[in-house]
Enzyme design. Structure first.
Site, PDB file in Angstrom:
ATOM      1  N   LYS A 237      65.126  55.903  23.875  1.00 44.30           N
ATOM      2  CA  LYS A 237      65.796  55.799  25.172  1.00 44.30           C
ATOM      3  C   LYS A 237      66.823  56.923  25.343  1.00 44.30           C
ATOM      4  O   LYS A 237      67.273  57.558  24.380  1.00 44.30           O
ATOM      5  CB  LYS A 237      66.479  54.437  25.300  1.00 44.30           C
ATOM      6  CG  LYS A 237      65.518  53.264  25.467  1.00 44.30           C
ATOM      7  CD  LYS A 237      64.877  53.260  26.837  1.00 44.30           C
ATOM      8  CE  LYS A 237      63.921  52.108  27.061  1.00 44.30           C
ATOM      9  NZ  LYS A 237      64.605  50.827  27.292  1.00 44.30           N
ATOM     10  N   ARG A 271      60.835  46.832  20.482  1.00 43.87           N
ATOM     11  CA  ARG A 271      59.769  47.587  21.158  1.00 43.87           C
ATOM     12  C   ARG A 271      59.920  49.055  20.761  1.00 43.87           C
ATOM     13  O   ARG A 271      60.895  49.697  21.119  1.00 43.87           O
ATOM     14  CB  ARG A 271      59.887  47.410  22.674  1.00 43.87           C
ATOM     15  CG  ARG A 271      58.795  48.075  23.496  1.00 43.87           C
ATOM     16  CD  ARG A 271      59.035  47.757  24.970  1.00 43.87           C
ATOM     17  NE  ARG A 271      57.975  48.269  25.836  1.00 43.87           N
ATOM     18  CZ  ARG A 271      57.953  49.474  26.378  1.00 43.87           C
ATOM     19  NH1 ARG A 271      58.959  50.335  26.149  1.00 43.87           N
ATOM     20  NH2 ARG A 271      56.958  49.845  27.166  1.00 43.87           N
TER      21      ARG A 271
END
Length: 306
Positions: A237, A271
């Site tokens: 991210k 994830r």
């Protein structure tokens, strides 16, 4: 507890720790699941279309299973702002991958979608989870999931799908995210989805800046205290890239660190893009927390050292 006594690790107060998702059963009081990511999009934020072609998406899905993934998350539309993906096109992207993976594996399969129509077709093809990253933006999604046996992932996000949300502001990001997820979970239960089929995700980076995502990771137990299994989607991210000044291809170490801290603070699903490294880090973290035994016990266990 005295100052000299070690503190016990935090374990989330799970309402229903044992979950059966499709053909697999997880005791989230003792186990952390690793979710792999496969995107059939030409513009996904990380792989930039590497698995857009059907054969590559299917191959990547089976490779993730071979690398130890418990779960494969298949998406056909990015979260980032942009033109809407037509529902039929999104379904055409994800349904064939789900069908081929289901035919060859009992792995948990989630469809990353907020569209009720896509979710219905994905469930019919073999998906056992609907992963909605938009906080239930489609009111028809709840009855679709309720009428199936699928699990629902409810994610915190503030913007309407595919739209920008400039300069998000929070007074207490962890508390506000937890309150949002609690309300959405109650909404799902009222629609007929039992709580044993609900998972929550604080939505790292989704309508949040880097400081918000760092704080969410640090204080994830505020979300985990809701009692639902918490999913942490931290892999590669932007909050990792900005923290480390790292391009997307150089965020593995930061992603692993964020995943481990998330697990220590109560995440029970992570994830991740790099499945093998993530599985190893997860199993090591489980052992350190006392949730699993080592695979072998040989070192300094006999009369002669190895």
């Amino acid at each position: 507890m005295t100052a000299s006594e070690p503190s016990l690790p935090y374990l989330p107060p799970l309402r229903i720790p044992v979950r059966t998702i499709g053909a697999r059963t997880f005791d989230f009081s003792r186990r952390v699941a690793v979710m792999a990511v496969v995107n059939r999009t030409p513009d996904s934020f990380f792989d930039r279309g590497r698995t857009f072609a059907l054969d590559r998406a299917v191959a990547a899905s089976f490779e993730a299973v071979d690398a130890g993934a418990d779960w494969v998350d298949i998406g056909g539309a990015p979260f980032a702002p942009g033109s809407p993906i037509p529902v039929d096109e999104e379904a055409d992207r994800v349904v064939p991958v789900i069908a081929e993976l289901r035919a060859g594996s009992d792995v948990v399969i989630s469809v990353d979608t907020f569209h009720s129509a896509v979710a219905r077709l994905a469930i019919e093809a073999g998906a056992t989870v609907v992963n909605d990253t938009t906080g239930l933006s489609d009111p028809d999604l709840l009855p679709v999931v309720a009428d199936s046996e699928a699990t629902l992932v409810i994610t915190h996000s503030l913007a309407a799908p595919r739209t920008p949300y400039p300069r998000p502001q929070y007074t207490d990001v962890a508390a506000e995210v937890a309150a949002f997820l609690a309300e959405r979970a109650e909404r799902a239960i009222a629609a007929g989805i039992p709580e044993e089929r609900i998972i929550v995700d604080p939505g790292h980076d989704l309508n949040k800046n880097t400081l918000h995502s760092l704080e969410l990771t640090r204080r994830l137990r505020v979300v985990a205290d809701l009692g639902y299994p918490t999913l942490a989607a931290v892999s590669n991210k932007d909050f990792i890239g900005e923290t480390l000044d790292a391009e997307r291809s150089d965020r593995l170490e930061g992603s692993i660190a964020a995943a481990v801290i998330s697990i220590v603070n109560g995440a029970r699903i992570i994830r991740m893009h790099d499945v093998a490294a993530s599985v190893a880090a997860t199993r090591m973290t489980e052992a350190i927390l006392g949730l699993r035994e080592p695979a072998h016990l040989r070192h300094n266990m006999g009369d002669v050292n190895d």
